[in-house]
Design a protein around this motif. Structure first.
Motif, short mmCIF file in Angstrom:
data_model
loop_
_atom_site.label_atom_id
_atom_site.label_comp_id
_atom_site.label_asym_id
_atom_site.label_seq_id
_atom_site.Cartn_x
_atom_site.Cartn_y
_atom_site.Cartn_z
N GLU A 354 0.87 -1.30 0.07
CA GLU A 354 0.02 -0.05 0.03
C GLU A 354 0.84 1.27 -0.11
OE1 GLU A 354 -3.38 0.52 -0.12
OE2 GLU A 354 -3.20 -1.68 -0.82
N LYS A 357 1.84 2.16 -3.45
CA LYS A 357 0.35 2.39 -4.09
C LYS A 357 0.25 3.81 -3.89
CE LYS A 357 -2.85 -0.97 -4.38
NZ LYS A 357 -3.55 -1.84 -3.76
N ASN A 358 0.51 4.30 -2.92
CA ASN A 358 -0.07 5.56 -2.39
C ASN A 358 1.05 6.69 -2.30
OD1 ASN A 358 -2.61 4.52 -1.83
ND2 ASN A 358 -1.79 4.03 0.33
N LYS A 420 4.17 3.11 -9.54
CA LYS A 420 3.13 3.40 -8.44
C LYS A 420 1.83 2.99 -9.26
CE LYS A 420 0.66 7.26 -6.39
NZ LYS A 420 0.62 8.72 -5.90
N ARG A 421 1.82 3.24 -10.51
CA ARG A 421 0.62 2.98 -11.31
C ARG A 421 0.41 1.37 -11.34
NH1 ARG A 421 0.36 1.46 -16.30
NH2 ARG A 421 2.32 1.94 -16.73
N ALA A 423 1.36 -0.76 -9.46
CA ALA A 423 1.10 -1.42 -7.85
C ALA A 423 -0.30 -1.22 -7.83
CB ALA A 423 1.94 -0.60 -7.08
N GLN A 424 -0.85 0.02 -8.22
CA GLN A 424 -2.30 0.32 -7.97
C GLN A 424 -3.26 -0.48 -8.92
OE1 GLN A 424 -2.21 4.45 -9.02
NE2 GLN A 424 -1.96 5.05 -6.85
N LYS A 425 -2.71 -0.95 -10.22
CA LYS A 425 -3.54 -1.65 -11.08
C LYS A 425 -3.67 -2.91 -10.93
CE LYS A 425 -4.04 -2.08 -16.14
NZ LYS A 425 -3.62 -1.72 -17.51
N THR A 428 -3.92 -5.74 -6.21
CA THR A 428 -5.37 -5.47 -5.67
C THR A 428 -5.82 -6.76 -5.07
OG1 THR A 428 -6.57 -5.68 -7.54
CG2 THR A 428 -5.74 -3.39 -7.23
#
Length: 444
Positions: A354, A357-358, A420-421, A423-425, A428
């Protein structure tokens, strides 16, 4: 005890992953051409040592198998050493060994690779051996019966009776429901037992043909002489007569976390997350590869510092994408410290992801990451045999041999924002398989 624990995680990583580090020490010069039978040939000349690598990569792996006949590609990795029409049974390897060379083979989900490394004055023998294997492999009842026993025993030793040996099997059958990645290269022993001799012959006739292969000769050679020898030994081999099966299945999204517990013959629990990821060669794959290195490569990595050093909740951690030609998975795992709860460990793993991601990783950390990838590329392609493998793989997977000179640029093009992108994509909850490996003694 600490050394044993580290060795355990090292074994897991070796079992589950293949390195995607492709060497870039200097520009690799090569010549490539096609024979009339469809065989693609790559020649790389390097006189630094008096050795030559002769290798053939067939574009067939476990994903080319049928669901009721898995394990065929790996089976042929063994069977192709049985001998040929002109090489007596059990004598194939002796030709190489008596000449002072080495040989081996390996199978993946996407391809099968055979190679010899020989003194350069034995080039012609290496080409003869591989041409014999391509044209006259011994696919008969004696060899088939022998190798059935071998591969079934290998499954027992390497998967069934090894601690955590079933990890890849358990992950892939949950991460994939339609794509043939849902089974692993070892296959199902029941399928091998049930297969008839003519089924193996058909598999050989379909896939082990010149128009489904690339021949790479690398090392102490003269290009024109090597070209002449290739024509001599491979030019008359006929093309395959039937269409080569290529699966076109597109796996639907996971659409929700899959969570399960495996009770195994182990003493130490293990927590594993497997996130569905894009195919190797895509922009997002390069970013995910760098993300995995950021998370777990070395004692200064994110997961190691947080979970091992600071919180002392884990003894070892790992994170790596599986570099497959179609969309695959990226695996993150951890072994808890004695007495630590696996659920607590899992949450700590999630917390570190996280953070990526953040927040953008800082410039210094990103520069260190880039330096590592560049350094690995520069230093990892020093061996002739490795170059040969890479040349074959780039052509087989992408139809672009020159990626051996340019792929590093794709890693260097990854930005902090990309990490970062992705990791977010991809990292999850709805896109992951979670497995807890627990000792059988903890089963209720």
């Amino acid at each position: 005890m600490k050394k044993t624990k580290k060795s355990l995680l090292t074994l897991l990583v070796l079992m589950l992953s293949g390195s995607v580090m492709i060497a870039q020490q200097q520009r690799i010069e090569f010549t490539e051409f096609d024979l009339t039978n469809g065989l693609h040939v790559i020649l790389h000349e390097d006189h630094s040592t008096p050795i030559v690598s002769v290798s053939v990569m067939y574009h067939v792996g476990s994903k080319n198998e049928q669901p009721n006949r898995t394990g065929f590609a790996h089976f042929f990795e063994h069977l192709m050493f049985e001998g040929t029409k002109n090489i007596p049974r059990g004598e194939y390897a002796k030709f190489v060994e008596k000449a002072g060379g080495t040989l081996n083979a390996n199978t993946s989900v996407d391809r099968t690779y055979y190679y010899e490394v020989l003194p350069s004055n034995q080039l012609e023998m290496g080409l003869w051996l591989e041409s014999e294997r391509m044209l006259h492999a011994r696919v008969d009842s004696i060899g088939i019966a022998t190798q059935k026993k071998v591969v079934i025993e290998e499954k027992k030793q390497s998967y069934d009776n090894r601690p955590y040996g079933s990890i890849l099997i358990e992950v892939m059958k949950r991460a994939f429901k339609k794509h043939p990645y849902r089974w692993t290269t070892i296959g199902d022993p029941d399928h091998i037992r049930a297969a008839k001799d003519e089924e193996f012959q058909h598999f050989y006739d379909q896939f082990y043909v010149p128009n489904n292969a690339v021949l790479v000769i690398a090392g102490d050679i003269e290009i024109e002489n090597a070209r002449h020898l290739v024509e001599k030994y491979f030019g008359d081999i006929p093309s395959g007569k039937e269409e080569i099966f290529r699966p076109t299945v597109v796996e639907p999204p996971l659409n929700g976390e899959i969570r399960d517990t495996i009770f195994d013959n182990i003493q130490l629990p293990l927590v594993l997350h497997a996130y569905r990821t894009p195919a190797m060669g895509t922009e997002d794959f390069y970013a995910l590869d760098m993300l995995s290195t950021l998370l777990s490569d070395g004692h200064s990595s994110r997961l190691y510092k947080a979970l091992v050093d600071e919180q002392q909740i884990a003894m070892q951690v790992g994170s790596f994408p599986l570099p497959f030609r179609d969309p695959s998975v990226s695996i993150t795992l951890a072994l808890p410290n004695m007495g630590k709860d696996v659920a607590e460990l899992e949450q700590a793993m999630i917390d570190e992801i996280e953070k990526v991601k953040n927040n953008l990783i800082d410039e210094r950390e990103f520069q260190k990451l880039q330096n590592k990838f560049e350094n690995d590329f520069i230093n990892s392609n020093t061996r002739i045999s490795t170059r040969a493998n890479n040349l074959a793989r780039y052509y087989t997977y992408f139809g672009n041999t020159n990626l051996i000179n340019t792929e590093l640029e794709k890693y260097m093009a990854v930005t902090r924002e990309d990490i970062k992108r992705v990791a977010q994509k991809y990292f999850t909850k709805d896109n992951r398989v979670v497995l807890y490996y627990l000792p059988k003694s903890q089963r209720n």
